[in-house]
Enzyme design. Structure first.
Site, PDB file in Angstrom:
ATOM      1  N   GLY A  95       0.822  -1.195   0.000  1.00  0.00           N
ATOM      2  CA  GLY A  95       0.000   0.000   0.000  1.00  0.00           C
ATOM      3  C   GLY A  95       0.859   1.249   0.000  1.00  0.00           C
ATOM      4  N   GLN A 115       2.826   9.996   1.586  1.00  0.00           N
ATOM      5  CA  GLN A 115       4.148   9.348   1.427  1.00  0.00           C
ATOM      6  C   GLN A 115       4.858   9.765   0.146  1.00  0.00           C
ATOM      7  OE1 GLN A 115       2.468   5.228   2.272  1.00  0.00           O
ATOM      8  NE2 GLN A 115       4.452   5.073   3.275  1.00  0.00           N
ATOM      9  N   CYS A 159       6.432  -0.470   6.612  1.00  0.00           N
ATOM     10  CA  CYS A 159       5.917   0.742   5.976  1.00  0.00           C
ATOM     11  C   CYS A 159       7.006   1.266   5.047  1.00  0.00           C
ATOM     12  CB  CYS A 159       5.595   1.773   7.053  1.00  0.00           C
ATOM     13  SG  CYS A 159       5.029   3.348   6.391  1.00  0.00           S
ATOM     14  N   LEU A 160       6.621   1.685   3.848  1.00  0.00           N
ATOM     15  CA  LEU A 160       7.623   2.157   2.882  1.00  0.00           C
ATOM     16  C   LEU A 160       8.342   3.421   3.367  1.00  0.00           C
ATOM     17  CD1 LEU A 160       5.776   1.530  -0.519  1.00  0.00           C
ATOM     18  CD2 LEU A 160       7.587   0.163   0.526  1.00  0.00           C
ATOM     19  N   HIS A 211      -3.835   0.541   7.873  1.00  0.00           N
ATOM     20  CA  HIS A 211      -2.511   1.180   7.849  1.00  0.00           C
ATOM     21  C   HIS A 211      -2.525   2.415   6.943  1.00  0.00           C
ATOM     22  CE1 HIS A 211       2.066   0.874   7.786  1.00  0.00           C
ATOM     23  NE2 HIS A 211       1.819   1.731   6.817  1.00  0.00           N
ATOM     24  N   GLU A 212      -3.095   2.261   5.748  1.00  0.00           N
ATOM     25  CA  GLU A 212      -3.064   3.377   4.781  1.00  0.00           C
ATOM     26  C   GLU A 212      -4.005   4.502   5.193  1.00  0.00           C
ATOM     27  OE1 GLU A 212      -0.624   3.352   2.819  1.00  0.00           O
ATOM     28  OE2 GLU A 212      -0.159   1.248   3.172  1.00  0.00           O
ATOM     29  N   HIS A 243      -2.442   6.753   7.626  1.00  0.00           N
ATOM     30  CA  HIS A 243      -1.531   7.737   7.015  1.00  0.00           C
ATOM     31  C   HIS A 243      -2.265   9.041   6.674  1.00  0.00           C
ATOM     32  CE1 HIS A 243       2.450   6.029   6.361  1.00  0.00           C
ATOM     33  NE2 HIS A 243       1.942   4.889   5.922  1.00  0.00           N
TER      34      HIS A 243
END
Ligand code: ZN
Length: 147
Positions: free
Chosen positions: A44, A49, A87-88, A129-130, A133
């Site tokens: 994701g 991000q 997480c990226l 999670h997304e 953000h």
């Protein structure tokens, strides 16, 4: 696109609603974000991000792509599960995070259509999670609760 890394303050901003999901700049951003997510082996990616302060995230689980625009969590249910997450924006960091097993989300899809999506398991986890953000929340916040 370049992925913004923690502790860049952009990751802590609350994102603005998108007024016109079918706008060509938004459509191009969705394509660029999907490409970036795949290039980095992510499940994701949320707009903050990549430096965009808007309510948009893309996900890919089991070869299915999901685009959520202005998502609202309608319900969280099922068991609480602790599973290791990454997480990226935090390369190489993996932490056990508590998430609900199931989620119901209202959002616009990439064609600007309002939809209700029900997800469970890994997909429900990635959604949570997304969407976090988009509220400036990061998985490390939840890891503190775990300790
Ligand atoms: Zn993340």
């Amino acid at each position: 696109m370049k992925i913004i890394q923690y502790p860049n303050p952009i990751l802590r901003q609350k994102c603005e609603k998108i007024k016109n999901p079918t706008d060509s700049a938004i459509q191009q951003l969705i394509l660029d974000m999907i490409k970036t997510m795949r290039a980095n082996d992510g499940a994701g990616l949320a707009a903050p991000q990549v430096g965009k302060n808007i309510q948009l995230c893309v996900m890919e689980v089991d070869n299915e792509i999901f685009t959520l625009i202005n998502p609202e969590i309608k319900n969280l249910s099922g068991k609480d599960l602790f599973i290791e997450e990454g997480c990226l924006s935090f390369p190489g960091k993996f932490l056990p995070i508590k998430r609900c097993e199931k989620i119901k989300v209202k959002a616009y899809d990439n064609s600007g259509k309002k939809q209700i999506i029900r997800a469970r398991g890994l997909l429900a986890r990635v959604f949570q999670h997304e969407i976090d953000h988009l509220n400036g929340e990061l998985f490390i916040d939840k890891a503190v609760e775990y300790k």
